[in-house]
Design an enzyme around this catalytic site. Structure first.
Site, PDB file in Angstrom:
ATOM      1  N   GLU A  98     -12.586   0.407  -5.238  1.00  0.00           N
ATOM      2  CA  GLU A  98     -13.454   1.574  -5.371  1.00  0.00           C
ATOM      3  C   GLU A  98     -13.019   2.550  -6.459  1.00  0.00           C
ATOM      4  O   GLU A  98     -11.824   2.722  -6.694  1.00  0.00           O
ATOM      5  CB  GLU A  98     -13.480   2.354  -4.031  1.00  0.00           C
ATOM      6  N   HIS A 116       0.803  -1.237   0.000  1.00  0.00           N
ATOM      7  CA  HIS A 116       0.000   0.000   0.000  1.00  0.00           C
ATOM      8  C   HIS A 116       0.831   1.281   0.000  1.00  0.00           C
ATOM      9  O   HIS A 116       0.839   2.038   0.969  1.00  0.00           O
ATOM     10  CB  HIS A 116      -1.008   0.000   1.167  1.00  0.00           C
TER      11      HIS A 116
END
Ligand code: HEC
Length: 468
Positions: free
Chosen positions: A339, A247
């Site tokens: 998303e 990440h």
């Protein structure tokens, strides 16, 4: 699984209370399989198949959740809201999406792409290979104003490409740590490169002492094939450098008004994304020279990371402005719930409190809506199951006039290229353009107007050109 079946009059555990060791597949098979079938094919208790493409759409998330929670009494389905917690009910919706996806992929093998021609709603297109070899995990592509293409390989090298041939590597770029998902990441050529020469890079910088690394943003210029004039645009305090291999975010977008936006992932910190003090899980905004704009939302907040524009993100590997000036990101959810978000100043995007996924180990996690009354911005589109959302680009070239202004998003695990038409922050049209070519890492409209796609595994650059 130690859980009484629904018919035994289970303890009331509605709301958000979490049971331990719940396995979603077992939960489904035990509670639902006898009517809906273990693959969702239906048949028991007079049920219809749940495996239809129309009900795969996100507009069916809430109706599915409500059907499970409240039941469909007149059709003979009991409510489960008293027996199961909200995260468990949501996990069953995710499980159904996984079953639907498996079935759709098996039924639609013709969507797997070769060179084409391929049909899509507005354009038919072919696929051409641009760079076939010599790459190692290509992560980002862009073009200098002289027409040469730059390819950042996560493994650390920046390639210079002319007419489909790698003609060299740029010497002197910063040393990056290839740490899990990290390494050399984004290359973003400034829109006025011709006059100012700036090229922006993100990479995983090794910590100054010990091991670990963190996303860093620099800018510099390329003379011949040398990287020169480097300046640091953004770096975090050393205390945020860590050994997690996950990440890093690392995408860059320019607003054309003197600001650079970039994404920093939550670096495995989870709740770090909810803290305004950490740089984790943020979309950042700076002046192009790295100074802090005085109208950033948290410049006046004590202890806050002043570059913050929005927070509550997980791993945003797509970031782009649309033609109306709205900023969009794509980000990875864990198992389910990648998303597409429209990014608004100061807003909270919910990770890890409002989440559309289940845990990797098949246990329930949370619900897509926050349970503590906080305001979290919902995505405009969610992928269930996850695609490993990566590159995101605005089609602004002339080669595909009916795609102009559309956003294109790629998926790593999903091997997919999706097209979105958005207007004023709302979703107008969504279409999967292709899947099955490989893991899609980056997408950019080239100077020729064609849509370039960086693939990882096989490592190559392809482009979509109009089918004559
Ligand atoms: C006794 C049989 C039975 C059981 C057990 C049952 N259902 Fe149903 N369910 C039905 C029927 C009948 C419908 C009405 C729609 C249909 O015919 O499929 C329905 C509808 C639904 C719908 C809405 C589908 C739509 O198209 O709108 C969902 C979602 C659903 N069930 C999920 C579940 C889940 C998850 C479980 C387990 C927790 C479950 N059901 C248990 C019989 C059952």
């Amino acid at each position: 699984m130690c859980m009484p079946s629904a018919s035994e009059g289970s303890p009331k555990q509605g709301g958000t209370q979490q049971r331990r060791n719940v396995n979603v597949t077992q939960l489904y098979n035990e509670y639902c399989g006898k009517c809906h079938g273990t693959s969702g094919e239906g048949g028991g208790g007079g049920t219809k198949s749940l495996l239809t493409r129309d009900k795969f759409d996100q507009k069916w998330d809430k109706p599915f959740f409500d059907a499970i929670k409240k039941g469909v009494p007149d059709m003979g389905m009991d409510p489960y809201g008293e027996t199961l917690s909200d995260p468990e009910v949501w996990a069953l919706v995710v499980h159904l999406r996984e079953l639907q996806y498996k079935d759709l992929r098996a039924k639609e093998p013709n969507r797997k792409a070769g060179s084409g021609p391929h049909k899509s709603t507005h354009h038919d297109y072919r696929i051409e290979e641009v760079v076939g070899g010599g790459l190692r995990t290509p992560w980002s592509i862009d073009w200098l104003s002289d027409g040469r293409m730059l390819i950042n390989n996560r493994s650390g090298a920046m390639n210079l490409v002319e007419k489909g041939q790698i003609v060299g590597t740029v010497e002197g770029i910063p040393v990056s740590a290839e740490q899990g998902q990290g390494g050399l990441m984004e290359v973003a050529v400034h829109p006025n490169h011709k006059s100012n020469g700036w090229i922006y890079l993100t990479y995983t910088e090794p910590a100054s002492s010990g091991s670990g690394g963190m996303t860093k943003v620099v800018r510099g210029k390329i003379q011949g094939s040398r990287w020169t004039s480097q300046q640091t645009v953004w770096q975090s305090d050393q205390k945020y450098y860590n050994r997690a291999g996950v990440h890093f975010g690392s995408k860059i977008a320019f607003d054309g008004k003197g600001h650079i936006f970039f994404s920093v992932g939550e670096r495995g910190s989870n709740m770090g994304a909810q803290s305004l003090e950490t740089p984790y899980g943020k979309v950042m905004r700076l002046n192009e020279d790295g100074t802090i704009p005085n109208d950033n939302p948290y410049v006046g907040t004590n202890g806050a990371e002043k570059a913050t524009w929005s927070y509550g993100h997980r791993n945003q590997q797509g970031l782009i402005f649309d033609s109306e000036g709205n900023l969009w990101d794509t980000e990875h959810g864990p198992r389910g719930g990648d998303e597409l978000n429209m990014i608004q100043k100061g807003a909270n995007y919910g990770w890890p409190l409002a989440v559309w996924s289940i845990n990797y180990n098949d246990s329930p996690f949370r619900t897509p809506w926050a349970t503590d009354g906080k305001t979290m911005v919902q995505p405009v589109f969610r992928w269930l199951p996850s695609i490993g959302a990566s590159g995101l680009d605005l089609m602004d070239g002339k080669a595909f006039p009916k795609w102009r202004g559309d956003l294109f998003a790629g998926g790593l695990a999903g091997n997919n290229l999706d097209r979105f038409r958005v207007s004023k922050g709302k979703l107008v049209e969504h279409e999967e353009i292709l899947w099955g070519m490989g893991r899609i890492r980056d997408i950019r409209t080239g100077p020729d107007g064609f849509l370039y796609v960086a693939l990882n595994g096989p490592d190559k650059i392809i482009r979509l050109v109009p089918a004559k």
